[in-house]
Design a protein around this motif. Structure first.
Motif, PDB file in Angstrom:
ATOM      1  N   MET A 184       6.021  30.687  51.498  1.00  0.00           N
ATOM      2  CA  MET A 184       7.305  31.304  51.746  1.00  0.00           C
ATOM      3  C   MET A 184       7.113  32.620  52.495  1.00  0.00           C
ATOM      4  O   MET A 184       6.274  33.429  52.133  1.00  0.00           O
ATOM      5  N   LYS A 185       7.879  32.817  53.517  1.00  0.00           N
ATOM      6  CA  LYS A 185       7.782  34.005  54.350  1.00  0.00           C
ATOM      7  C   LYS A 185       8.386  35.209  53.624  1.00  0.00           C
ATOM      8  O   LYS A 185       9.461  35.115  53.046  1.00  0.00           O
ATOM      9  N   GLN A 186       7.660  36.330  53.671  1.00  0.00           N
ATOM     10  CA  GLN A 186       8.145  37.544  53.018  1.00  0.00           C
ATOM     11  C   GLN A 186       9.235  38.202  53.857  1.00  0.00           C
ATOM     12  O   GLN A 186       9.238  38.097  55.083  1.00  0.00           O
ATOM     13  N   PRO A 187      10.139  38.946  53.205  1.00  0.00           N
ATOM     14  CA  PRO A 187      11.172  39.664  53.943  1.00  0.00           C
ATOM     15  C   PRO A 187      10.553  40.673  54.919  1.00  0.00           C
ATOM     16  O   PRO A 187       9.464  41.205  54.669  1.00  0.00           O
ATOM     17  N   LEU A 188      11.257  40.925  56.003  1.00  0.00           N
ATOM     18  CA  LEU A 188      10.760  41.817  57.045  1.00  0.00           C
ATOM     19  C   LEU A 188      10.410  43.195  56.489  1.00  0.00           C
ATOM     20  O   LEU A 188       9.363  43.759  56.826  1.00  0.00           O
ATOM     21  N   GLY A 189      11.257  43.736  55.636  1.00  0.00           N
ATOM     22  CA  GLY A 189      10.993  45.061  55.070  1.00  0.00           C
ATOM     23  C   GLY A 189       9.686  45.127  54.312  1.00  0.00           C
ATOM     24  O   GLY A 189       8.944  46.106  54.405  1.00  0.00           O
ATOM     25  N   VAL A 190       9.379  44.074  53.578  1.00  0.00           N
ATOM     26  CA  VAL A 190       8.123  44.006  52.817  1.00  0.00           C
ATOM     27  C   VAL A 190       6.939  43.964  53.780  1.00  0.00           C
ATOM     28  O   VAL A 190       5.935  44.644  53.575  1.00  0.00           O
ATOM     29  N   ARG A 191       7.067  43.196  54.835  1.00  0.00           N
ATOM     30  CA  ARG A 191       5.983  43.117  55.826  1.00  0.00           C
ATOM     31  C   ARG A 191       5.777  44.459  56.527  1.00  0.00           C
ATOM     32  O   ARG A 191       4.641  44.863  56.799  1.00  0.00           O
ATOM     33  N   VAL A 192       6.869  45.164  56.805  1.00  0.00           N
ATOM     34  CA  VAL A 192       6.767  46.471  57.457  1.00  0.00           C
ATOM     35  C   VAL A 192       6.102  47.472  56.516  1.00  0.00           C
ATOM     36  O   VAL A 192       5.221  48.230  56.934  1.00  0.00           O
ATOM     37  N   GLU A 193       6.500  47.487  55.250  1.00  0.00           N
ATOM     38  CA  GLU A 193       5.866  48.378  54.278  1.00  0.00           C
ATOM     39  C   GLU A 193       4.360  48.120  54.217  1.00  0.00           C
ATOM     40  O   GLU A 193       3.565  49.054  54.209  1.00  0.00           O
ATOM     41  N   ARG A 194       3.992  46.864  54.164  1.00  0.00           N
ATOM     42  CA  ARG A 194       2.574  46.506  54.127  1.00  0.00           C
ATOM     43  C   ARG A 194       1.863  46.992  55.389  1.00  0.00           C
ATOM     44  O   ARG A 194       0.752  47.517  55.329  1.00  0.00           O
ATOM     45  N   ALA A 195       2.499  46.846  56.537  1.00  0.00           N
ATOM     46  CA  ALA A 195       1.897  47.289  57.798  1.00  0.00           C
ATOM     47  C   ALA A 195       1.684  48.799  57.804  1.00  0.00           C
ATOM     48  O   ALA A 195       0.657  49.283  58.297  1.00  0.00           O
ATOM     49  N   ILE A 196       2.624  49.549  57.262  1.00  0.00           N
ATOM     50  CA  ILE A 196       2.476  51.007  57.214  1.00  0.00           C
ATOM     51  C   ILE A 196       1.347  51.389  56.260  1.00  0.00           C
ATOM     52  O   ILE A 196       0.510  52.243  56.582  1.00  0.00           O
ATOM     53  N   ARG A 197       1.294  50.759  55.091  1.00  0.00           N
ATOM     54  CA  ARG A 197       0.193  51.027  54.156  1.00  0.00           C
ATOM     55  C   ARG A 197      -1.155  50.665  54.775  1.00  0.00           C
ATOM     56  O   ARG A 197      -2.142  51.383  54.614  1.00  0.00           O
ATOM     57  N   THR A 198      -1.187  49.553  55.501  1.00  0.00           N
ATOM     58  CA  THR A 198      -2.421  49.128  56.173  1.00  0.00           C
ATOM     59  C   THR A 198      -2.826  50.147  57.237  1.00  0.00           C
ATOM     60  O   THR A 198      -4.006  50.474  57.368  1.00  0.00           O
ATOM     61  N   HIS A 199      -1.848  50.662  57.968  1.00  0.00           N
ATOM     62  CA  HIS A 199      -2.129  51.687  58.983  1.00  0.00           C
ATOM     63  C   HIS A 199      -2.785  52.908  58.328  1.00  0.00           C
ATOM     64  O   HIS A 199      -3.776  53.432  58.838  1.00  0.00           O
ATOM     65  N   ILE A 200      -2.242  53.343  57.201  1.00  0.00           N
ATOM     66  CA  ILE A 200      -2.794  54.503  56.491  1.00  0.00           C
ATOM     67  C   ILE A 200      -4.240  54.230  56.076  1.00  0.00           C
ATOM     68  O   ILE A 200      -5.121  55.066  56.284  1.00  0.00           O
ATOM     69  N   ALA A 201      -4.489  53.049  55.525  1.00  0.00           N
ATOM     70  CA  ALA A 201      -5.840  52.700  55.071  1.00  0.00           C
ATOM     71  C   ALA A 201      -6.815  52.553  56.234  1.00  0.00           C
ATOM     72  O   ALA A 201      -7.926  53.093  56.190  1.00  0.00           O
ATOM     73  N   ARG A 202      -6.411  51.847  57.273  1.00  0.00           N
ATOM     74  CA  ARG A 202      -7.306  51.615  58.424  1.00  0.00           C
ATOM     75  C   ARG A 202      -7.690  52.900  59.128  1.00  0.00           C
ATOM     76  O   ARG A 202      -8.817  53.039  59.605  1.00  0.00           O
ATOM     77  N   GLU A 203      -6.746  53.826  59.195  1.00  0.00           N
ATOM     78  CA  GLU A 203      -7.011  55.095  59.874  1.00  0.00           C
ATOM     79  C   GLU A 203      -7.737  56.092  58.969  1.00  0.00           C
ATOM     80  O   GLU A 203      -8.112  57.165  59.424  1.00  0.00           O
ATOM     81  N   GLY A 204      -7.896  55.731  57.697  1.00  0.00           N
ATOM     82  CA  GLY A 204      -8.568  56.619  56.761  1.00  0.00           C
ATOM     83  C   GLY A 204      -7.783  57.904  56.519  1.00  0.00           C
ATOM     84  O   GLY A 204      -8.376  58.950  56.283  1.00  0.00           O
ATOM     85  N   LEU A 205      -6.456  57.800  56.566  1.00  0.00           N
ATOM     86  CA  LEU A 205      -5.622  58.983  56.423  1.00  0.00           C
ATOM     87  C   LEU A 205      -5.578  59.443  54.972  1.00  0.00           C
ATOM     88  O   LEU A 205      -5.665  58.646  54.047  1.00  0.00           O
ATOM     89  N   LYS A 206      -5.453  60.748  54.815  1.00  0.00           N
ATOM     90  CA  LYS A 206      -5.406  61.354  53.491  1.00  0.00           C
ATOM     91  C   LYS A 206      -4.082  62.077  53.303  1.00  0.00           C
ATOM     92  O   LYS A 206      -3.319  62.274  54.253  1.00  0.00           O
ATOM     93  N   GLU A 207      -3.817  62.480  52.083  1.00  0.00           N
ATOM     94  CA  GLU A 207      -2.577  63.175  51.755  1.00  0.00           C
ATOM     95  C   GLU A 207      -2.319  64.318  52.737  1.00  0.00           C
ATOM     96  O   GLU A 207      -3.204  65.115  53.032  1.00  0.00           O
TER      97      GLU A 207
END
Length: 83
Positions: free
Chosen positions: A1-24
């Motif tokens: 089942m395909k996830q809602p767009l908002g959920v996918r966007v949230e995941r993409a933003i969290r992934t961006h933070i992790a991939r870039e090694g960003l900190k608080e």
């Protein structure tokens, strides 16, 4: 089942933070930049960012922009009851 767009966007933003090694406190792309990167509307980005802000993943400050929040799973896990 395909996830809602908002959920996918949230995941993409969290992934961006992790991939870039960003900190608080580190700056994040603007709503417009995220919208262009993810090929979605600014309103979708805005809604996803508001949900991420509610759990501490990001902070929004007028005139400063979008920043990485201080989210930590440890307080959440420690509050869970163990039977």
């Amino acid at each position: 089942m395909k996830q809602p767009l908002g959920v996918r966007v949230e995941r993409a933003i969290r992934t961006h933070i992790a991939r870039e090694g960003l900190k608080e406190g580190d700056p994040l792309p603007s709503e417009l930049e995220f919208a262009q990167m993810l090929d979605v509307s600014k309103s979708t980005i805005r809604e996803s960012i508001r949900r991420l802000e509610a759990v501490g993943y990001v902070t929004i400050r007028h005139g400063v922009g979008l920043r990485v929040g201080n989210f930590s799973i440890k307080p959440v896990v420690s509050a869970l009851p163990y039977d």
